[in-house]
Design an enzyme around this catalytic site. Sequence first.
Site, short mmCIF file in Angstrom:
data_model
loop_
_atom_site.label_atom_id
_atom_site.label_comp_id
_atom_site.label_asym_id
_atom_site.label_seq_id
_atom_site.Cartn_x
_atom_site.Cartn_y
_atom_site.Cartn_z
N ALA A 16 5.07 -0.96 9.13
CA ALA A 16 3.75 -0.56 9.62
C ALA A 16 2.99 -1.68 10.32
CB ALA A 16 2.87 0.07 8.54
N ALA A 17 3.62 -2.84 10.52
CA ALA A 17 2.93 -3.92 11.26
C ALA A 17 2.67 -3.46 12.70
CB ALA A 17 3.77 -5.19 11.25
N GLY A 18 3.69 -2.85 13.32
CA GLY A 18 3.52 -2.36 14.69
C GLY A 18 2.48 -1.25 14.75
N ASP A 19 2.45 -0.40 13.73
CA ASP A 19 1.47 0.69 13.71
C ASP A 19 0.05 0.15 13.55
OD1 ASP A 19 3.58 2.48 13.85
OD2 ASP A 19 3.79 2.56 11.67
N SER A 77 -0.68 -0.97 3.03
CA SER A 77 -0.83 -2.38 3.44
C SER A 77 -1.76 -2.55 4.64
CB SER A 77 0.55 -2.95 3.79
OG SER A 77 1.05 -2.33 4.96
#
Length: 304
Positions: A251-254, A294
């Site tokens: 989910a870093a890209g999201d 996160s």
Amino acid sequence: MTNKVVILGSTNVDQFLTVERYAKPGETLHVEKGQKSYGGGKGANQAIATARMGAETTFISKVGKDGLADFMFDDFKEAGMNIDYILESETEDTGQAFITVDAEGSNTIYVYGGANMAITPEDVDKAASKIKEADYIAAQLEVPVPAIIQAFKIAREAGVTTVLNPAPAEKLPEELLSLIDVIVPNEFEAEILSGIPVTDEKSMAQNADYFLDLGIKVVVITLGEQGTYYAVEGDSGLVKAYTVQTVDTTAAGDTFIGAFVSGFGVSKMNLVEAIDYANKAASLTVQKPGAQASIPLASEVDNI
Ligand code: RIB
């Protein structure tokens, strides 16, 4: 001032397994921690990120009638997003993703689309009024391309900026390419679309030129620890990443996309400032396990 954002995309239940290393084909490995379920899906993650950054957010998605996604709705509501256009499929199950995270925090993901792949152009039409009044609409590729084309057509006619995160990457039809204003791939997705491997700044520029030549106005290539490369007609550059201890990159890209579309243009935040803001937000996401669990709040990003 806040941006108005519509996110069209997937809702998945993420089934997580933390492993020391990935198993090779045919190999069986012991794991120390049991499987955990988290709220996920690239669309839902981006909608949560957009809403947590303070943008007025509408999420268009589809889940099954199996109740699997119910636990996410409290988080959706707490983030303050409009969930009126999360539809229920009569026939398909809620999407699921099967994710392993290794000791370095990198992951592998297998996605079962389920109800996400049953989103139709007619479903999108139901949210047309919300799309028309938005500043941005963002979509990813975990929902059918005809639904994205319909959403981007409505947006284009109304002068709303369209943002495509081409993940998971696949070759795109010309009709969709012609409707994209801003494209945000990571380096692997950029290569799949352009055919040009991203190895250095020269190849980043070649990738950007490929997208600019298609008529896309803003190219933003996320590069993990290397930062983010951007290009518009007449300007390009690399914006540095924030170095942190990575626990899980899911989910870093999201988070990047959500923070970017919530910030770009607000209080005169320019492209580089919006990318820096999004890099900060993503650096917080990688320090915690899970997808939606996160994703930080705007107040946490402002503290960096
Ligand atoms: O981008 C991360 C997401 O990809 C996960 O939450 C998983 O659901 C997959 O869709």
